[in-house]
Design a protein around this motif. Structure first.
Motif, PDB file in Angstrom:
ATOM      1  N   ASP A 163      -3.297  -5.213  -4.745  1.00 15.14           N
ATOM      2  CA  ASP A 163      -3.437  -3.986  -3.961  1.00 15.14           C
ATOM      3  C   ASP A 163      -3.207  -2.777  -4.851  1.00 15.14           C
ATOM      4  O   ASP A 163      -2.121  -2.589  -5.391  1.00 15.14           O
ATOM      5  N   PHE A 164      -4.243  -1.953  -5.019  1.00 15.79           N
ATOM      6  CA  PHE A 164      -4.137  -0.732  -5.816  1.00 15.79           C
ATOM      7  C   PHE A 164      -4.262   0.518  -4.951  1.00 15.79           C
ATOM      8  O   PHE A 164      -4.550   1.599  -5.449  1.00 15.79           O
ATOM      9  N   ASP A 165      -4.035   0.396  -3.658  1.00 11.05           N
ATOM     10  CA  ASP A 165      -4.240   1.532  -2.757  1.00 11.05           C
ATOM     11  C   ASP A 165      -3.365   2.726  -3.103  1.00 11.05           C
ATOM     12  O   ASP A 165      -3.799   3.872  -3.028  1.00 11.05           O
ATOM     13  N   ASP A 166      -2.112   2.479  -3.483  1.00  9.83           N
ATOM     14  CA  ASP A 166      -1.188   3.591  -3.728  1.00  9.83           C
ATOM     15  C   ASP A 166      -0.524   3.518  -5.093  1.00  9.83           C
ATOM     16  O   ASP A 166       0.514   4.121  -5.325  1.00  9.83           O
ATOM     17  N   ARG A 167      -1.107   2.792  -6.028  1.00 10.84           N
ATOM     18  CA  ARG A 167      -0.518   2.698  -7.365  1.00 10.84           C
ATOM     19  C   ARG A 167      -1.597   2.365  -8.378  1.00 10.84           C
ATOM     20  O   ARG A 167      -2.702   1.927  -8.021  1.00 10.84           O
ATOM     21  N   VAL A 168      -1.266   2.584  -9.641  1.00  8.59           N
ATOM     22  CA  VAL A 168      -2.234   2.333 -10.711  1.00  8.59           C
ATOM     23  C   VAL A 168      -1.840   1.141 -11.562  1.00  8.59           C
ATOM     24  O   VAL A 168      -2.563   0.772 -12.480  1.00  8.59           O
ATOM     25  N   LEU A 169      -0.702   0.513 -11.265  1.00  2.00           N
ATOM     26  CA  LEU A 169      -0.204  -0.589 -12.083  1.00  2.00           C
ATOM     27  C   LEU A 169       0.352  -1.682 -11.186  1.00  2.00           C
ATOM     28  O   LEU A 169       1.146  -1.415 -10.283  1.00  2.00           O
ATOM     29  N   VAL A 170      -0.083  -2.903 -11.426  1.00  2.42           N
ATOM     30  CA  VAL A 170       0.461  -4.079 -10.750  1.00  2.42           C
ATOM     31  C   VAL A 170       0.929  -5.047 -11.825  1.00  2.42           C
ATOM     32  O   VAL A 170       0.180  -5.373 -12.735  1.00  2.42           O
ATOM     33  N   GLN A 171       2.186  -5.487 -11.728  1.00  2.00           N
ATOM     34  CA  GLN A 171       2.720  -6.402 -12.724  1.00  2.00           C
ATOM     35  C   GLN A 171       2.997  -7.761 -12.122  1.00  2.00           C
ATOM     36  O   GLN A 171       3.583  -7.878 -11.047  1.00  2.00           O
ATOM     37  N   GLY A 172       2.539  -8.791 -12.822  1.00  2.00           N
ATOM     38  CA  GLY A 172       2.833 -10.154 -12.453  1.00  2.00           C
ATOM     39  C   GLY A 172       3.743 -10.765 -13.507  1.00  2.00           C
ATOM     40  O   GLY A 172       4.344 -10.063 -14.319  1.00  2.00           O
ATOM     41  N   LYS A 173       3.832 -12.077 -13.500  1.00  2.03           N
ATOM     42  CA  LYS A 173       4.649 -12.766 -14.489  1.00  2.03           C
ATOM     43  C   LYS A 173       3.960 -12.714 -15.849  1.00  2.03           C
ATOM     44  O   LYS A 173       2.885 -13.290 -16.040  1.00  2.03           O
TER      45      LYS A 173
END
Length: 221
Positions: A163-173
């Motif tokens: 989900d990138f609706d309200d952010r520019v960075l998603v972090q996983g493992k």
């Protein structure tokens, strides 16, 4: 540190456009883009770009001295779309149909980049890249594909839609996925090993640039 070049490719030296020492470094426990913005970009803009006195910029460069970049080796890139260019500079016209290994690391990290090619829909005898997967042994698996109905990017981490609706960075493992412009058009995937893949959607296909870290030089196939 940053190394900057003129339009003709010559290395810039001896002036404030020649680059600076950076305070931030890659850390998978933090957001690298935000760390760089806070510790490098904002101080430079405050002391030099928007400063009212040149002394503040002098102080900045006194604390961030510029050094020569002659030992710097620019990253080797591989890019692809209809045509592919390998990390060693070979150019290929790609017409494969199905799933392929685009890059496999042999350094023990287990880093792999896979791609899926499908026939174009306009009747031509050609194929285009429509999906990519990026992962390494210790990381979550990132899957990026071209949506058939919209032609935009669909991004999933371990099968779950990011989900990138309200952010520019998603972090996983051990992996970071960041939006470059629009989350549906361009995205960057960075693994803990430093391997980076920029993926773009356009003209009904995916194109990509692979930027391997120095540690992977000579350790890919």
């Amino acid at each position: 540190r940053t190394c900057c070049y003129k339009q003709d490719g010559a290395l810039l030296e001896g002036n404030r456009g020649a680059g600076i020492h950076l305070a931030s470094h890659w850390d998978m426990a933090a957001a690298p883009e935000y760390s760089h913005l806070l510790n490098d970009v904002v101080p430079y803009q405050h002391c030099c770009t928007h400063a009212t006195h040149s002394s503040s910029c002098d102080s900045f460069f006194a604390r961030r001295p510029q050094t020569g970049c002659h030992a710097y080796a620019p990253p080797v890139a591989s890019w692809g779309g209809h045509f592919l260019e390998t990390l060693d500079g070979q150019k290929l016209f790609f017409q494969g149909h199905g799933e392929y290994m685009l890059l496999e690391a042999t350094d023990g990290s287990g880093a792999v980049i896979q791609g899926r090619a499908a026939p174009v829909t306009c009747g031509e005898q050609a194929t285009v890249l429509v999906a990519m997967a990026v992962a390494e042994r210790s990381s979550d698996r990132v899957h990026v594909q071209l949506a058939r109905d919209t032609g935009k990017l669909e991004i999933r981490i371990n099968g779950r839609r990011a989900d990138f609706d309200d952010r520019v960075l998603v972090q996983g493992k051990a992996v970071s996925v960041s939006v470059l412009c629009d989350a549906t058009d361009s995205v960057s995937v960075v693994l803990a090993s430093g391997l980076q893949v920029n993926i773009n959607a356009g003209n009904g296909m995916l194109s990509f640039v692979i930027l391997p870290p120095e540690t992977l030089r000579g350790h890919t196939r």
